[in-house]
Structures are given as structure tokens and as C-alpha cells.
Motif scaffolding. Structure first.
Motif, PDB file in Angstrom:
ATOM      1  N   TRP A  20       0.809  -1.175  -0.013  1.00 27.43           N
ATOM      2  CA  TRP A  20       0.082   0.075   0.017  1.00 27.43           C
ATOM      3  C   TRP A  20       0.943   1.144   0.049  1.00 27.43           C
ATOM      4  O   TRP A  20       1.944   1.328   0.547  1.00 27.43           O
ATOM      5  CB  TRP A  20      -0.977   0.117   1.226  1.00 27.43           C
ATOM      6  N   GLU A  21       0.372   2.380  -0.387  1.00 24.30           N
ATOM      7  CA  GLU A  21       1.228   3.635  -0.503  1.00 24.30           C
ATOM      8  C   GLU A  21       0.352   4.689   0.248  1.00 24.30           C
ATOM      9  O   GLU A  21      -0.889   4.505   0.766  1.00 24.30           O
ATOM     10  CB  GLU A  21       1.122   4.088  -1.962  1.00 24.30           C
ATOM     11  N   GLN A  22       0.871   5.862   0.472  1.00 24.71           N
ATOM     12  CA  GLN A  22       0.218   6.774   1.219  1.00 24.71           C
ATOM     13  C   GLN A  22      -0.863   7.275   0.657  1.00 24.71           C
ATOM     14  O   GLN A  22      -1.914   7.840   1.117  1.00 24.71           O
ATOM     15  CB  GLN A  22       1.112   8.174   1.505  1.00 24.71           C
ATOM     16  N   LYS A  23      -0.859   7.065  -0.849  1.00 26.99           N
ATOM     17  CA  LYS A  23      -2.296   7.563  -1.359  1.00 26.99           C
ATOM     18  C   LYS A  23      -3.411   6.749  -1.031  1.00 26.99           C
ATOM     19  O   LYS A  23      -4.519   7.072  -0.901  1.00 26.99           O
ATOM     20  CB  LYS A  23      -2.264   7.382  -3.054  1.00 26.99           C
ATOM     21  N   ASP A  24      -3.193   5.571  -0.769  1.00 24.09           N
ATOM     22  CA  ASP A  24      -4.238   4.581  -0.455  1.00 24.09           C
ATOM     23  C   ASP A  24      -4.837   4.904   1.011  1.00 24.09           C
ATOM     24  O   ASP A  24      -6.049   5.021   1.182  1.00 24.09           O
ATOM     25  CB  ASP A  24      -3.736   3.168  -0.200  1.00 24.09           C
ATOM     26  N   VAL A  25      -4.012   5.402   1.893  1.00 31.10           N
ATOM     27  CA  VAL A  25      -4.272   5.925   3.164  1.00 31.10           C
ATOM     28  C   VAL A  25      -5.064   7.117   3.297  1.00 31.10           C
ATOM     29  O   VAL A  25      -5.972   7.165   3.907  1.00 31.10           O
ATOM     30  CB  VAL A  25      -3.043   6.035   4.078  1.00 31.10           C
ATOM     31  N   LEU A  26      -4.686   8.025   2.462  1.00 29.86           N
ATOM     32  CA  LEU A  26      -5.266   9.304   2.298  1.00 29.86           C
ATOM     33  C   LEU A  26      -6.423   8.947   1.730  1.00 29.86           C
ATOM     34  O   LEU A  26      -7.689   9.729   2.362  1.00 29.86           O
ATOM     35  CB  LEU A  26      -4.413  10.246   1.157  1.00 29.86           C
ATOM     36  N   LEU A  27      -6.847   8.340   0.746  1.00 32.57           N
ATOM     37  CA  LEU A  27      -8.324   7.941   0.193  1.00 32.57           C
ATOM     38  C   LEU A  27      -8.899   7.092   1.349  1.00 32.57           C
ATOM     39  O   LEU A  27     -10.336   7.635   1.266  1.00 32.57           O
ATOM     40  CB  LEU A  27      -7.985   7.082  -1.284  1.00 32.57           C
ATOM     41  N   TYR A  28      -8.589   6.217   1.986  1.00 30.36           N
ATOM     42  CA  TYR A  28      -9.269   5.488   2.935  1.00 30.36           C
ATOM     43  C   TYR A  28      -9.778   6.684   4.044  1.00 30.36           C
ATOM     44  O   TYR A  28     -11.188   6.675   4.646  1.00 30.36           O
ATOM     45  CB  TYR A  28      -8.552   4.505   3.773  1.00 30.36           C
ATOM     46  N   HIS A  29      -8.845   7.718   4.562  1.00 27.65           N
ATOM     47  CA  HIS A  29      -9.225   8.503   5.573  1.00 27.65           C
ATOM     48  C   HIS A  29     -10.381   9.551   4.886  1.00 27.65           C
ATOM     49  O   HIS A  29     -11.477   9.782   5.792  1.00 27.65           O
ATOM     50  CB  HIS A  29      -8.048   9.204   5.947  1.00 27.65           C
ATOM     51  N   LEU A  30     -10.439   9.928   3.818  1.00 23.18           N
ATOM     52  CA  LEU A  30     -11.588  10.712   3.200  1.00 23.18           C
ATOM     53  C   LEU A  30     -12.677   9.779   2.932  1.00 23.18           C
ATOM     54  O   LEU A  30     -13.707  10.294   3.523  1.00 23.18           O
ATOM     55  CB  LEU A  30     -11.033  11.087   1.650  1.00 23.18           C
ATOM     56  N   GLY A  31     -12.472   8.512   2.951  1.00 22.61           N
ATOM     57  CA  GLY A  31     -13.755   7.672   2.662  1.00 22.61           C
ATOM     58  C   GLY A  31     -14.449   7.393   4.061  1.00 22.61           C
ATOM     59  O   GLY A  31     -15.586   6.937   4.096  1.00 22.61           O
ATOM     60  N   VAL A  32     -13.730   7.622   5.205  1.00 29.41           N
ATOM     61  CA  VAL A  32     -14.425   7.442   6.698  1.00 29.41           C
ATOM     62  C   VAL A  32     -14.746   8.708   7.120  1.00 29.41           C
ATOM     63  O   VAL A  32     -14.800   9.027   8.393  1.00 29.41           O
ATOM     64  CB  VAL A  32     -13.628   6.652   7.409  1.00 29.41           C
ATOM     65  N   GLY A  33     -14.809   9.976   6.322  1.00 32.12           N
ATOM     66  CA  GLY A  33     -15.316  11.177   6.779  1.00 32.12           C
ATOM     67  C   GLY A  33     -14.038  12.229   7.245  1.00 32.12           C
ATOM     68  O   GLY A  33     -14.406  13.266   7.783  1.00 32.12           O
ATOM     69  N   ALA A  34     -12.914  11.979   7.144  1.00 29.29           N
ATOM     70  CA  ALA A  34     -11.740  12.959   7.410  1.00 29.29           C
ATOM     71  C   ALA A  34     -11.747  14.060   6.729  1.00 29.29           C
ATOM     72  O   ALA A  34     -12.159  14.156   5.663  1.00 29.29           O
ATOM     73  CB  ALA A  34     -10.314  12.075   7.429  1.00 29.29           C
ATOM     74  N   GLN A 180     -21.035   9.488   0.869  1.00 26.08           N
ATOM     75  CA  GLN A 180     -19.960   9.080   1.702  1.00 26.08           C
ATOM     76  C   GLN A 180     -19.732   7.409   1.056  1.00 26.08           C
ATOM     77  O   GLN A 180     -18.347   7.234   1.075  1.00 26.08           O
ATOM     78  CB  GLN A 180     -20.174   8.947   3.015  1.00 26.08           C
ATOM     79  N   ALA A 181     -20.658   6.721   0.784  1.00 24.37           N
ATOM     80  CA  ALA A 181     -20.352   5.403   0.374  1.00 24.37           C
ATOM     81  C   ALA A 181     -19.656   5.506  -0.966  1.00 24.37           C
ATOM     82  O   ALA A 181     -18.965   4.474  -1.190  1.00 24.37           O
ATOM     83  CB  ALA A 181     -21.648   4.571   0.122  1.00 24.37           C
ATOM     84  N   LEU A 182     -20.003   6.448  -1.993  1.00 19.45           N
ATOM     85  CA  LEU A 182     -19.312   6.719  -3.160  1.00 19.45           C
ATOM     86  C   LEU A 182     -17.702   6.975  -3.071  1.00 19.45           C
ATOM     87  O   LEU A 182     -17.043   6.154  -3.975  1.00 19.45           O
ATOM     88  CB  LEU A 182     -20.158   7.550  -4.064  1.00 19.45           C
ATOM     89  N   LEU A 183     -17.483   7.462  -1.924  1.00 17.39           N
ATOM     90  CA  LEU A 183     -16.177   7.780  -1.881  1.00 17.39           C
ATOM     91  C   LEU A 183     -15.454   6.399  -1.377  1.00 17.39           C
ATOM     92  O   LEU A 183     -14.435   6.181  -1.702  1.00 17.39           O
ATOM     93  CB  LEU A 183     -15.949   9.076  -1.043  1.00 17.39           C
ATOM     94  N   TYR A 184     -16.046   5.671  -0.141  1.00 19.30           N
ATOM     95  CA  TYR A 184     -15.457   4.793   0.505  1.00 19.30           C
ATOM     96  C   TYR A 184     -15.253   3.483  -0.354  1.00 19.30           C
ATOM     97  O   TYR A 184     -14.157   2.695  -0.179  1.00 19.30           O
ATOM     98  CB  TYR A 184     -16.457   4.317   1.611  1.00 19.30           C
ATOM     99  N   ARG A 185     -16.082   3.341  -1.341  1.00 14.85           N
ATOM    100  CA  ARG A 185     -15.973   2.331  -1.965  1.00 14.85           C
ATOM    101  C   ARG A 185     -14.734   2.019  -3.145  1.00 14.85           C
ATOM    102  O   ARG A 185     -14.405   1.179  -3.273  1.00 14.85           O
ATOM    103  CB  ARG A 185     -17.276   1.935  -2.932  1.00 14.85           C
ATOM    104  N   LEU A 186     -14.101   3.339  -3.220  1.00 18.86           N
ATOM    105  CA  LEU A 186     -12.783   3.538  -3.997  1.00 18.86           C
ATOM    106  C   LEU A 186     -11.782   2.742  -3.424  1.00 18.86           C
ATOM    107  O   LEU A 186     -10.949   2.681  -4.076  1.00 18.86           O
ATOM    108  CB  LEU A 186     -12.695   4.994  -4.376  1.00 18.86           C
TER     109      LEU A 186
END
Length: 286
Positions: A20-34, A180-186
Motif C-alpha cells: 500500500w502507498e500513502q495515496k491509499d491511506v489518504l483515500l481511505y481517510h477521506l472515505g471514513v469522513g476525515a 460517503q459510500a461512493l467515496l469509501y467504495r474506492l
């Protein structure tokens, strides 16, 4: 018989490479509402949304490197189950050290336990991640396979957690975005139940529902920010049972009790009279 307990429990673990890369972490955080509940440039939010001083919310391990789908546990011998009748019942993670912002390692996956509930089987799928420096995390996924019980196995022990009979020590209301679901599913869960209104209707819902693991991550972030000073490295373990559905656009009410060494948590929908979403939820920390 679709489930062969002896074969499933004796099957050798599956080992896969993950990265995994930092981009994956950033996307996940946005996906849970950060970044959505305070000003986006608030330093406390930028710890989740900007690469400078980036930290990793421990629930990220549920999607790191592809998550459960990458583990391939359902392809183990003896687990010929109908995936359309499978429900995600609960999630338990243990952190052996803070999760790196980027990393590469191995994921060792196996069936840790199999319980007979009569009309359903309960599978505990375990994934253990490690890198060159040693163990990183252990992730247990509890799955209900409807119609697969009755094979004469043990029922298993209860994991229920009593909610303290007093007012919570902390309480937070979190407005959840309509998209939120549309973002998290990414981050990897492409189930149309969380995006397609027609598909959701086939499942008995009047609109798409939020991923259970999205609510799981949103709740942990609330606990970290409210009780642990925003320091994700203090989390040692986190478990929860998925008790009900949550819809994008609703408000999540998170209640937290300090029970001396562990935090007992509940999460429910404000708009639906605190209908439970997560139950039997515990965060252990240092």
C-alpha cells in the motif's frame, strides 16, 4: 455438504503479498469522513488528509493491500458457501505496532474458527500481516453464512459487551456525507448495494446503505479524536459487531465509556432514534 469443518479447519493458510502507498491511506481517510467535520485545514484533520505528518487510522488494515478479497479465504478447501447468503457480522483488529504510511509485506490467511448456530454457520477468518521488521497486525473477520449450520459443531462463546448503566463519558454526533459510500467504495468494496438504488431495492432497502466497515472506521476516528488526543498510534485493538444498517446523509451518534483500560463504544443513527449500527464495541489503548 457445502461446509466441511474438518477440511476447512485443517487447510493450510494462504500467503499473499500485499502493498500500500500513502495515496491509499489518504483515500481511505477521506472515505471514513476525515476533513469533513471540521475545517479541512484544521491541523487535527490534516494528520489524516495531508502527507505532511500523516498518520494511519488503524482500521485502514481492513482494506490494506486489497483487504479480505485479497486474502482469498473463501477459496479454502471445505468452504463452498453461497456468497449471496453471507453477512459480515463483526470485525476485530489487533495492532502489533503502528501501521506504516506505506509498506509491503505478506498476508497469511486462514479459518481460525467455525461455529454452528443451527440455521447458520459462523466463520472467523483470520489474516495476519507482517513485513521485514516483523508482525504488523492481526485481523479477524466474523462472517455469518446463512443456511450453512446444522453440522454438529460448537456454538462458540458469547462476545456481547454490556453497556455501562450510566451516562457516557464522551458523546459525539457526526454528520455523514450523502456521497460517503461512493467515496469509501474506492478503497476496494465495489458492492453495488452501496451505490445503485435499483440494486439496493432488490436487497430490501429504499436507498443504498453505507458499508459497515466505513461506519467502523468513522467510529474509530471519533474515539481517537475525542479520547486519545488524535494519536492513532495509541490504539492497540478494536472490535465491533455490526448491529444494523446506516444510510449516507444520516448523523452518527458515538457514545464512549471509559472502563479502566478499555473504552466501550456504541454507534447509532440520530435520525432513527439511535437505531444501533455498531454494538459490542471495544477499543483498547495505551
Amino acid at each position: 455438504m457445502p461446509i466441511d469443518p474438518a477440511a476447512a479447519l485443517a487447510a493450510p493458510p494462504r500467503v499473499t503479498d500485499i502493498a500500500w502507498e500513502q495515496k491509499d491511506v489518504l483515500l481511505y481517510h477521506l472515505g471514513v469522513g476525515a476533513g469533513a467535520h471540521r475545517p479541512a485545514t484544521d491541523p487535527d484533520e490534516l494528520r489524516y488528509t495531508y502527507e505532511k505528518d500523516l498518520q494511519v487510522l488503524p482500521s485502514f488494515v481492513t482494506v490494506a493491500g486489497g483487504g479480505l478479497a485479497r486474502a482469498g479465504v473463501f477459496t479454502l478447501p471445505g468452504l463452498d458457501v453461497n456468497l449471496a447468503r453471507v453477512l459480515h457480522g463483526g470485525q476485530h483488529i489487533e495492532l502489533h505496532r503502528p501501521v506504516p504510511v506505506s509498506g509491503r509485506g505478506t498476508l497469511t490467511s486462514s479459518l481460525a474458527a467455525l461455529y454452528d448456530k443451527g440455521k447458520a454457520a459462523v466463520l472467523v477468518l483470520r489474516s495476519e500481516a507482517a513485513d521485514a521488521d516483523g508482525p504488523l497486525w492481526t485481523c479477524d473477520t466474523e462472517v455469518f453464512a446463512r443456511g450453512e449450520g446444522g453440522f454438529g459443531g460448537e456454538r462458540g462463546v458469547s462476545s456481547r459487551v454490556a453497556t455501562p448503566e450510566r451516562a457516557p463519558d464522551w458523546e459525539q454526533e457526526i454528520p455523514v456525507r450523502h456521497d460517503q459510500a461512493l467515496l469509501y467504495r474506492l478503497s476496494g468494496d465495489w458492492n453495488p448495494l452501496h451505490a445503485d438504488p435499483d440494486f439496493a431495492e432488490l436487497g430490501g432497502f429504499d436507498r443504498p446503505i453505507l458499508h459497515g466497515l466505513c461506519t467502523y472506521g468513522t467510529t474509530l476516528k471519533a474515539v481517537v479524536d475525542t479520547v486519545l488526543g488524535g494519536d492513532t498510534s495509541r490504539v492497540r485493538g478494536y472490535r465491533a459487531r455490526f448491529a444494523g444498517v446506516f444510510f449516507p446523509g444520516e448523523t452518527l451518534r458515538v457514545r464512549i465509556w471509559d472502563e479502566g483500560g478499555r473504552l466501550v463504544v456504541t454507534a447509532g443513527s440520530v435520525e432513527r432514534a439511535d437505531a444501533p449500527v455498531l454494538a459490542d464495541t471495544v477499543v483498547t489503548h495505551e
